[in-house]
Design a protein around this motif. Structure first.
Motif, short mmCIF file in Angstrom:
data_model
loop_
_atom_site.label_atom_id
_atom_site.label_comp_id
_atom_site.label_asym_id
_atom_site.label_seq_id
_atom_site.Cartn_x
_atom_site.Cartn_y
_atom_site.Cartn_z
N ILE A 4 0.86 -1.19 0.00
CA ILE A 4 0.00 0.00 0.00
C ILE A 4 0.88 1.23 0.00
O ILE A 4 1.73 1.39 0.87
N THR A 5 0.71 2.05 -0.98
CA THR A 5 1.48 3.29 -1.07
C THR A 5 0.58 4.45 -0.66
O THR A 5 -0.40 4.76 -1.35
N PRO A 6 0.82 5.09 0.50
CA PRO A 6 -0.04 6.19 0.94
C PRO A 6 0.11 7.38 0.02
O PRO A 6 1.18 7.61 -0.54
N PRO A 7 -0.96 8.16 -0.13
CA PRO A 7 -0.88 9.35 -0.98
C PRO A 7 -0.02 10.42 -0.34
O PRO A 7 0.07 10.53 0.89
N ARG A 8 0.63 11.22 -1.16
CA ARG A 8 1.46 12.31 -0.64
C ARG A 8 0.58 13.46 -0.15
O ARG A 8 0.92 14.14 0.80
N ASP A 67 -6.05 21.04 -10.38
CA ASP A 67 -7.50 21.16 -10.61
C ASP A 67 -8.12 22.27 -9.77
O ASP A 67 -9.34 22.44 -9.73
N GLY A 68 -7.29 23.02 -9.04
CA GLY A 68 -7.79 24.13 -8.24
C GLY A 68 -8.29 23.74 -6.87
O GLY A 68 -8.76 24.59 -6.11
N ARG A 69 -8.18 22.47 -6.51
CA ARG A 69 -8.66 22.02 -5.21
C ARG A 69 -7.50 21.92 -4.21
O ARG A 69 -6.36 21.69 -4.59
N ARG A 70 -7.85 22.12 -2.93
CA ARG A 70 -6.83 22.04 -1.89
C ARG A 70 -6.33 20.60 -1.75
O ARG A 70 -7.08 19.65 -1.88
N ARG A 71 -5.05 20.51 -1.42
CA ARG A 71 -4.46 19.21 -1.15
C ARG A 71 -3.75 19.29 0.21
O ARG A 71 -2.97 20.22 0.46
N TYR A 72 -4.03 18.34 1.08
CA TYR A 72 -3.52 18.35 2.44
C TYR A 72 -2.41 17.33 2.61
O TYR A 72 -2.56 16.14 2.25
N GLY A 73 -1.30 17.81 3.18
CA GLY A 73 -0.15 16.94 3.41
C GLY A 73 -0.08 16.49 4.86
O GLY A 73 -0.98 16.74 5.68
N TYR A 74 1.05 15.84 5.19
CA TYR A 74 1.23 15.26 6.52
C TYR A 74 1.15 16.32 7.61
O TYR A 74 0.44 16.13 8.62
N ASP A 75 1.85 17.44 7.46
CA ASP A 75 1.84 18.48 8.49
C ASP A 75 0.44 19.07 8.70
O ASP A 75 0.04 19.38 9.83
#
Length: 286
Positions: free
Chosen positions: A5-9, A44-52
């Motif tokens: 399983i590769t978690p999303p960045r 695509d203009g949408r927010r992307r949430y990372g680990y922090d």
């Protein structure tokens, strides 16, 4: 072999909300108030949430779960202030809420024990009436006590309770009180304020009130009323009375009294005042 399983960045707001146990709307609110920095948007203009971002969001959710306000969270994050100060305030708030919950539980238990609306009145009032058998008090009696408590406070209603104790235990006085209530109700808008019946009923009501006061004294209820002042003063110690004044309260409670009935009430009050003054005067030769 176990699947790899590769978690999303980075994840979208819906996935971030699902993982943290909240909603996209709540996360957007965190952005608006500066509690959670707004992450970069993808192609695509949408927010992307990372680990922090997720770590910050998880801490927000944990702090919210123990009751820390959003403003205090922002202060803790932005100014790195010692969280002990925030927790100390929270402890005070929770202690106050706990005290209020105990008060409300006691009120519910009193209501259950008294099995009726009597339990909704102040404890000072219910303690005085609780010994009466079920059905001894009429709904109209409780209505009157409710209004009196609003206007004059628990002490005023507790003192007035003596009248209803006497009425509940003296059938002859209750019968006369019912007769006078009906006679006063008949003084409608069709009766001239100077109709002879007005003064006649006022005299009878004055005599009834004096009979009630004599019965109260004979039963020793007047002595119990003196103790009420001490109990009430002790309960109010350190508290500020925020009720409106009796005069202000009276002007806000509607009564559909005719001019004739109002004159009857005024005459009754005047007769009672004269009777009380006469009792206070020294007798000749004393």
């Amino acid at each position: 072999m176990y699947p790899s399983i590769t978690p999303p960045r980075r994840v979208r707001i819906g996935d971030a909300a699902a993982f943290a146990g909240t909603t996209p709307r709540a996360i957007r609110h965190y952005h608006e108030i500066g509690l959670l920095p707004e992450p970069e948007r993808g192609g695509d203009g949408r927010r992307r949430y990372g680990y922090d971002d997720m770590i910050r969001l998880l801490w927000i959710r944990r702090m919210a779960a123990v009751g820390i306000s959003l403003d205090d969270m922002r202060t803790a994050f932005d100014e790195a202030r010692d969280i002990e100060e925030i927790l100390s305030r929270l402890e005070e708030t929770l202690a106050a809420e706990e005290s209020e919950i105990k008060r409300r539980r006691a009120a519910v238990q009193r209501l259950q024990a008294l099995d009726g609306p009597l339990g909704l009145l102040s404890e000072l009032v219910t303690d005085r009436l609780g010994h009466l058998p079920p059905g001894a008090l009429r709904p109209s009696d409780l209505d009157t006590l409710l209004v009196t408590e609003r206007v004059f406070g628990p002490l005023g209603a507790a003192i007035q309770a003596g009248v209803f104790i006497v009425l509940a235990t003296h059938p002859d006085l209750r019968t006369e009180d019912d007769r006078l209530d009906a006679a006063e109700a008949a003084l409608d808008d069709g009766v001239d304020p100077h109709d002879p019946r007005v003064e006649e009923i006022a005299v009878q009501r004055c005599a009834q009130q004096m009979a009630l006061e004599q019965a109260i004294e004979a039963a020793g209820l007047d002595a119990a009323e003196e103790e009420l002042f001490e109990i009430y003063d002790a309960d109010l110690k350190g508290q500020e009375d925020t009720r409106m004044s009796p005069l202000e309260a009276i002007t806000k409670m509607p009564y559909d009294f005719s001019p004739a009935r109002m004159r009857c009430m005024e005459l009754t009050a005047r007769l009672l005042a004269d009777a009380q003054s006469a009792e206070e005067l020294p007798h000749p030769g004393i």
